[in-house]
Design an enzyme around this catalytic site. Sequence first.
Site, PDB file in Angstrom:
ATOM      1  N   LYS A  52      18.191  -7.190 -58.833  1.00 22.73           N
ATOM      2  CA  LYS A  52      18.776  -8.378 -59.466  1.00 22.73           C
ATOM      3  C   LYS A  52      18.314  -9.639 -58.734  1.00 22.73           C
ATOM      4  O   LYS A  52      17.960 -10.639 -59.358  1.00 22.73           O
ATOM      5  CB  LYS A  52      20.307  -8.275 -59.483  1.00 22.73           C
ATOM      6  CG  LYS A  52      20.786  -7.237 -60.502  1.00 22.73           C
ATOM      7  CD  LYS A  52      22.255  -6.906 -60.393  1.00 22.73           C
ATOM      8  CE  LYS A  52      22.561  -5.751 -61.355  1.00 22.73           C
ATOM      9  NZ  LYS A  52      23.948  -5.271 -61.266  1.00 22.73           N
ATOM     10  N   GLN A  96      28.914  -6.253 -57.601  1.00 24.47           N
ATOM     11  CA  GLN A  96      28.258  -4.972 -57.883  1.00 24.47           C
ATOM     12  C   GLN A  96      29.298  -3.847 -57.871  1.00 24.47           C
ATOM     13  O   GLN A  96      30.034  -3.671 -56.910  1.00 24.47           O
ATOM     14  CB  GLN A  96      27.160  -4.713 -56.836  1.00 24.47           C
ATOM     15  CG  GLN A  96      26.341  -3.468 -57.101  1.00 24.47           C
ATOM     16  CD  GLN A  96      25.563  -3.522 -58.422  1.00 24.47           C
ATOM     17  OE1 GLN A  96      24.947  -4.525 -58.757  1.00 24.47           O
ATOM     18  NE2 GLN A  96      25.612  -2.435 -59.192  1.00 24.47           N
ATOM     19  N   ASP A 119      28.441 -10.756 -66.060  1.00 22.40           N
ATOM     20  CA  ASP A 119      28.366  -9.340 -66.459  1.00 22.40           C
ATOM     21  C   ASP A 119      29.034  -9.126 -67.822  1.00 22.40           C
ATOM     22  O   ASP A 119      28.846  -8.079 -68.447  1.00 22.40           O
ATOM     23  CB  ASP A 119      29.067  -8.452 -65.412  1.00 22.40           C
ATOM     24  CG  ASP A 119      28.068  -7.750 -64.505  1.00 22.40           C
ATOM     25  OD1 ASP A 119      26.908  -7.566 -64.932  1.00 22.40           O
ATOM     26  OD2 ASP A 119      28.444  -7.378 -63.374  1.00 22.40           O
TER      27      ASP A 119
END
Length: 279
Positions: A52, A96, A119
Amino acid sequence: MAQLIDGKRISQEIKDELKVEVQKLKEQGKEICLAVVQVGSDPASTVYVRNKKKACAYVGIESRAYELPEETTEEELVNLIKELNQDETVNGILVQLPLPGQIDEDKIIRTISPDKDVDGFHPVSVGRLWIGEKGFLSCTPAGIIQLLKRSGIGIEGKNCVIVGRSNIVGKPMAALILRENGTVTVTHSRTKDLAAVTSQADILIAAIGKARFVTAEYVKEGAVVIDVGMNRDDQNRLCGDVDFESVEPKVSAITPVPGGVGPMTIAMLMDNCVETVRC
Ligand code: NDP
């Protein structure tokens, strides 16, 4: 032979488009910064986080890393997220997953400001998705829509069957297919005679988490098959939820694993980061 839907190429195309857009935004004085929070050092999470950050660097987005120890408390993480919510130099916040057992993931997801929820997991983002409002889209399903569109595969009017009903793949996938005017069936572990349902699909999306579960008997001749699965087989090789060898000869298009859905998730995360500053 089936068309191979090339997620590597399409994700690169999207990142290249975003790079140009980010450069233009910079010229207008708009910088983008993503806060990437990792708790502990799970090896798979470390790889995802690294990829990422790499994608951010490529596209021209600043990534700010917060690496917290495994024993971080829920309160400490909540406090960090609240700080990042307030920080005007941070546009997006990514925590995460999975988190260590002492931390309630759901609470953490709800603590992230919906305005920085890149997200797309916050209930506000989920609600916006279902009522068709603009907002952050869950990255993997949004990537699948791009894979189909950019491979010239129409969704409107198609009979689409999803196997799996998770909050991160199956359910948002259903919402996005509805947006594209597809007809959706969502199946799961309690579905009766799964093969009878899946073999009606013009577009079949497998998000089960079981290596090579979908064999030729599950698919209709000429169908399009999207394999979301990322599993390890007996020999520790990466494989999808679809038995590629038996399914590929029967279908019109299929995604490989690796190189199909996987790379799209990060590309769409980058798109959500850019979305934070789009007017
Ligand atoms: P979950 O475990 O959260 O959900 C799996 C779903 O599959 C559940 O809804 C479950 O049903 C259903 N299921 C399980 N067994 C069966 C069965 N025998 N018949 C029918 N349905 C079944 O998984 P995720 O959605 O998080 O992930 C699915 C896969 O996709 C995994 O391999 C994961 O690694 C991969 N993945 C890949 C991503 C990428 O970027 N490429 C991103 C996210 C996930 P029930 O609800 O009834 O239990």
